[in-house]
Scaffold this motif. Structure first.
Motif: not given
Length: 345
Positions: A135-149
């Motif tokens: 809905s925000q027109g996002i095509e790509g993501l950069i994700i920082c700090g992802l954990s198994k949880d």
């Protein structure tokens, strides 16, 4: 649903773009209710959400912002997704360096970027998170700090609905890259140098976040060193929090020769606890934040260039959006000792 009704819905989807009014009618709710569900209002009943989401799926509804993005060429709009809770106890520079590095590189490449914190999407399921970014027109993501949880974000990565660059987390695929330093090697090297100078055998190691990828990698480096040099290591989890590291130091430091922490913030907590206890134990950190210089003692640490890491992540995301395949990018680190004069000079 009867076969004739299903056929009719499919024909409508082919013939024209479904409107929010169609969704409301199909779900038997008001248009304003559909809007609330789309915008994740908290006061909507779960039963109503399910009816609206079912109607959206059956009709193939696409919000206007998504439809316009799909009908045009690539927008270049990306999102930087941060776990701010890791840095919640101090105004250290890590989140700001990530943000500035990403913003400046995105500007250089003519890309629009927004910042999203984990807490903003914490209550959403996979379907809701996907719609939120679409809905925000996002095509790509950069994700920082992802954990198994972070199961929903991990499901989002695995769905490959977006081009994604992970900072400090694994997950290489056709649409996903990873940008990071070699945390295992860096922890091994800084701890080895630290212990070479201090000649200690009994170590309190304060690890980071339980089920965190970075924490596990750094712990692996410490265990490797302990095995090679016959060290006695007591491992405790500090969750990257200054207060928890302080408590652990107060509890265990008297019977240990040195303290090695998986972050500078925890090292500061350990150092302040030692001062209050009026005992000396050498302390080692990790990250290289300037705040370490104010801890009162010179400390070994690993220097990461967070600005550069985020800039590289944007560069890599741009490559993925241009049709490239995911890859693993390992960036350099430095072993340094931070002291107060280094910070103010």
């Amino acid at each position: 649903m009867r076969d004739s009704e299903s056929t009719l819905i499919k024909k409508r989807v082919r013939d024209y773009v479904v409107s929010i009014r169609d969704v409301a009618k199909h779900a038997g709710v008001a248009i304003s209710t559909v809007s609330k569900v789309l915008n994740h209002y908290p006061n909507v009943k779960e039963e109503t959400k399910e009816k609206v989401n079912a109607a959206i799926a059956e009709l193939g509804f696409v919000p206007n912002t998504i439809a316009s993005a799909l009908s045009s060429k690539r927008t270049g709009r990306i999102a930087l997704v941060l776990d701010a809770t890791r840095h919640s106890q101090t105004a250290d520079e890590i989140p700001m360096q990530y943000i500035m590095g990403a913003i400046n590189k995105a500007k250089e490449k003519g890309m629009d970027i927004i910042t999203v914190f984990f807490t903003m999407i914490a209550e959403m399921d996979l379907q809701a998170v996907t719609r939120y970014f679409q809905s925000q027109g996002i095509e790509g993501l950069i994700i920082c700090g992802l954990s198994k949880d972070d199961t929903v974000l991990r499901e989002l990565v695995e769905s490959e609905k977006f081009k994604i660059v992970l900072i400090d987390a694994p997950g290489i695929s056709r649409n996903t890259s990873s940008v990071h330093i070699d945390n295992t090697k860096a922890q091994y090297e800084v701890a080895k140098e630290f212990l070479r100078e201090n000649n200690c055998k009994r170590i309190l190691y304060i690890s980071g976040k339980k089920n965190g990828y970075v924490s596990e990698e750094r712990l692996a480096g410490m265990k490797q060193l302990a095995g090679e040099y016959d060290l006695t290591v007591l491992i405790r989890t500090g969750n990257f929090r200054e207060l928890e590291a302080r408590k652990l130091t107060m509890q265990y430091a008297r019977c240990k020769d040195a303290i090695i922490c998986a972050s500078d913030l925890m090292a500061i907590g350990a150092m302040k606890a030692l001062i209050d206890m009026d005992i000396y134990r050498p302390v080692c950190g990790f990250d290289g934040v300037s705040l370490m210089g104010y801890a009162g003692k010179q400390m070994h640490t690993v220097k990461q260039n967070f600005y550069n890491i985020a800039a590289n992540a944007v560069e890599e995301l741009s490559r993925l959006l241009d049709g490239g395949s995911g890859q693993d990018i390992i960036l350099p680190h430095k072993l340094i000792r931070i002291k107060y004069l280094d910070v103010i000079s």
